[in-house]
Design an enzyme around this catalytic site. Structure first.
Site, mmCIF file in Angstrom:
data_model
loop_
_atom_site.group_PDB
_atom_site.id
_atom_site.type_symbol
_atom_site.label_atom_id
_atom_site.label_comp_id
_atom_site.label_asym_id
_atom_site.label_seq_id
_atom_site.Cartn_x
_atom_site.Cartn_y
_atom_site.Cartn_z
ATOM 1 N N LYS A 77 0.808 -1.219 0.000
ATOM 2 C CA LYS A 77 0.000 0.000 0.000
ATOM 3 C C LYS A 77 0.844 1.274 0.000
ATOM 4 O O LYS A 77 0.514 2.239 -0.704
ATOM 5 C CB LYS A 77 -0.956 -0.002 1.198
ATOM 6 C CG LYS A 77 -2.120 -0.969 1.067
ATOM 7 C CD LYS A 77 -3.104 -0.775 2.201
ATOM 8 C CE LYS A 77 -4.344 -1.617 2.008
ATOM 9 N NZ LYS A 77 -5.376 -1.343 3.040
ATOM 10 N N ASP A 89 -5.960 13.537 -2.446
ATOM 11 C CA ASP A 89 -5.614 14.164 -1.170
ATOM 12 C C ASP A 89 -5.733 13.170 -0.017
ATOM 13 O O ASP A 89 -4.896 13.157 0.889
ATOM 14 C CB ASP A 89 -6.520 15.368 -0.903
ATOM 15 C CG ASP A 89 -6.215 16.536 -1.826
ATOM 16 O OD1 ASP A 89 -5.125 16.533 -2.435
ATOM 17 O OD2 ASP A 89 -7.070 17.432 -1.948
ATOM 18 N N ASP A 114 -10.203 3.196 2.093
ATOM 19 C CA ASP A 114 -10.408 2.507 3.364
ATOM 20 C C ASP A 114 -11.230 3.352 4.337
ATOM 21 O O ASP A 114 -12.141 2.843 5.013
ATOM 22 C CB ASP A 114 -9.065 2.156 4.007
ATOM 23 C CG ASP A 114 -8.403 0.950 3.357
ATOM 24 O OD1 ASP A 114 -9.128 0.118 2.772
ATOM 25 O OD2 ASP A 114 -7.168 0.841 3.435
ATOM 26 N N ARG A 167 4.628 2.932 20.811
ATOM 27 C CA ARG A 167 4.099 4.283 21.012
ATOM 28 C C ARG A 167 4.522 5.259 19.913
ATOM 29 O O ARG A 167 3.755 6.157 19.533
ATOM 30 C CB ARG A 167 4.542 4.816 22.376
ATOM 31 C CG ARG A 167 3.982 6.200 22.691
ATOM 32 C CD ARG A 167 4.472 6.756 24.015
ATOM 33 N NE ARG A 167 4.078 8.158 24.152
ATOM 34 C CZ ARG A 167 3.041 8.592 24.852
ATOM 35 N NH1 ARG A 167 2.280 7.743 25.504
ATOM 36 N NH2 ARG A 167 2.767 9.894 24.919
ATOM 37 N N LEU A 229 -12.177 -3.804 12.908
ATOM 38 C CA LEU A 229 -11.863 -3.959 11.490
ATOM 39 C C LEU A 229 -11.665 -5.417 11.112
ATOM 40 O O LEU A 229 -11.720 -5.770 9.936
ATOM 41 C CB LEU A 229 -10.611 -3.149 11.126
ATOM 42 C CG LEU A 229 -10.622 -1.654 11.444
ATOM 43 C CD1 LEU A 229 -9.495 -0.953 10.680
ATOM 44 C CD2 LEU A 229 -11.963 -1.007 11.131
ATOM 45 N N GLY A 252 -16.488 -5.870 11.024
ATOM 46 C CA GLY A 252 -15.596 -5.261 10.046
ATOM 47 C C GLY A 252 -15.827 -5.640 8.604
ATOM 48 O O GLY A 252 -15.179 -5.083 7.701
#
Length: 284
Positions: A77, A89, A114, A167, A229, A252
């Site tokens: 992707k 955009d 998505d 994180r 999802l 999902g």
């Protein structure tokens, strides 16, 4: 396709497909094949296993083989976005492409549907959902999470709480999407559910064959909308526990179906309907 079709008709049947590695597990060929049959379109949708080192070469050669576009999935992707000539955009904001259109002028047009699929799924199965109900809590910070964050902010959610086992990936999303994103440590994931109006699992945790999602739901309000999802299983343990706590849940699968619709329309000229029959066919 019947063998007795005229050769001219065979030659001009538009081709599309899905590129990934691995790709045998993809439900997309079943989905698009069903739509092609439903609308009587003489076209084909083909799974295409492609190694990362061959992606650029394959994308440039497909239009010459009669392809009008492809879906792109893991692990391509991000790379597909860099190889495109024209980028929407929303694809640029998310940093990944899942839908490519091969234009008549030879240029590759990249989009990411998505986020559209995520919101369309919520609108279809939770029509009373109001984005401004409260903060949204997003578990995960990968490509799918980026699409979810972008679409939630665009829909009017005023605050996104996000957590990820690493994180730094959450921090990167905050840096790119701005002050409405608040980062929580993974160990504090349960705390970010307090007062949340929308809760999203955007990780693969809880998927069949994967580790379970171990986020405590004690602070979850029964008024929250909870979605996952993951769609294998259709009702994940995460969704089952949220439902037991009184929450409205959305699985999902609808995101997969709705994200596919814009590409199908661009490639084959027909906006497909996402209904119960489509869900049933994809789950068979």
């Amino acid at each position: 396709m019947s063998d007795d079709l005229p050769q001219e008709q065979i030659t001009h049947a538009p081709l599309a497909g899905v590129i990934g590695m691995p790709i045998a597990h993809s439900r997309s060929p079943r989905l698009h094949g069903h739509w092609l049959r439903r609308y009587g379109i003489n076209g084909h949708y083909i799974p295409l296993p492609v190694m990362p080192e061959h992606l650029a070469e394959v994308l440039r050669s497909l239009p010459r083989a009669g392809f009008v576009g492809v879906n792109v999935t893991i692990p391509h992707k991000e790379a597909a976005l860099t190889l495109a000539d024209v980028v929407t955009d929303r694809a640029a904001l998310i940093g990944a492409a899942n839908t490519l259109i091969f234009r008549p002028d030879g240029k590759i047009h990249a989009d990411n549907t998505d986020g559209y699929g995520f919101i369309a799924n919520l609108r279809q199965h939770a029509p009373d959902w109001v984005p401004a109900w409260g903060p949204a809590a997003v578990i995960g910070a990968g490509g799918a999470a980026r699409a979810v964050v972008a679409s939630l902010l665009d829909s009017g959610v005023t605050e996104i709480r996000i957590t990820n086992r690493t994180r730094v990936r959450s921090e990167q999303i905050r840096a790119e999407f701005g002050a409405r994103v608040v980062v929580y440590d993974w160990a504090q994931a349960g705390n970010m559910l307090e007062g949340a109006g929308t809760v999203v699992n955007a990780t693969a945790l809880g998927m069949t064959g994967k580790q379970p999602l171990r986020v405590p739901l004690d602070a979850l309000s029964p008024d929250a909308l909870v979605t996952d999802l993951v769609y294998t299983p259709l009702k994940t343990p995460f969704l089952a526990e949220a439902e037991a706590r009184g929450c409205q849940i959305v699985d999902g699968l609808g995101m997969l179906l709705h994200q596919a619709a814009p590409g199908f329309e661009r490639w084959f000229g027909q906006r497909p309907e996402v209904d119960d029959e489509v869900r049933r066919v994809v789950l068979e």
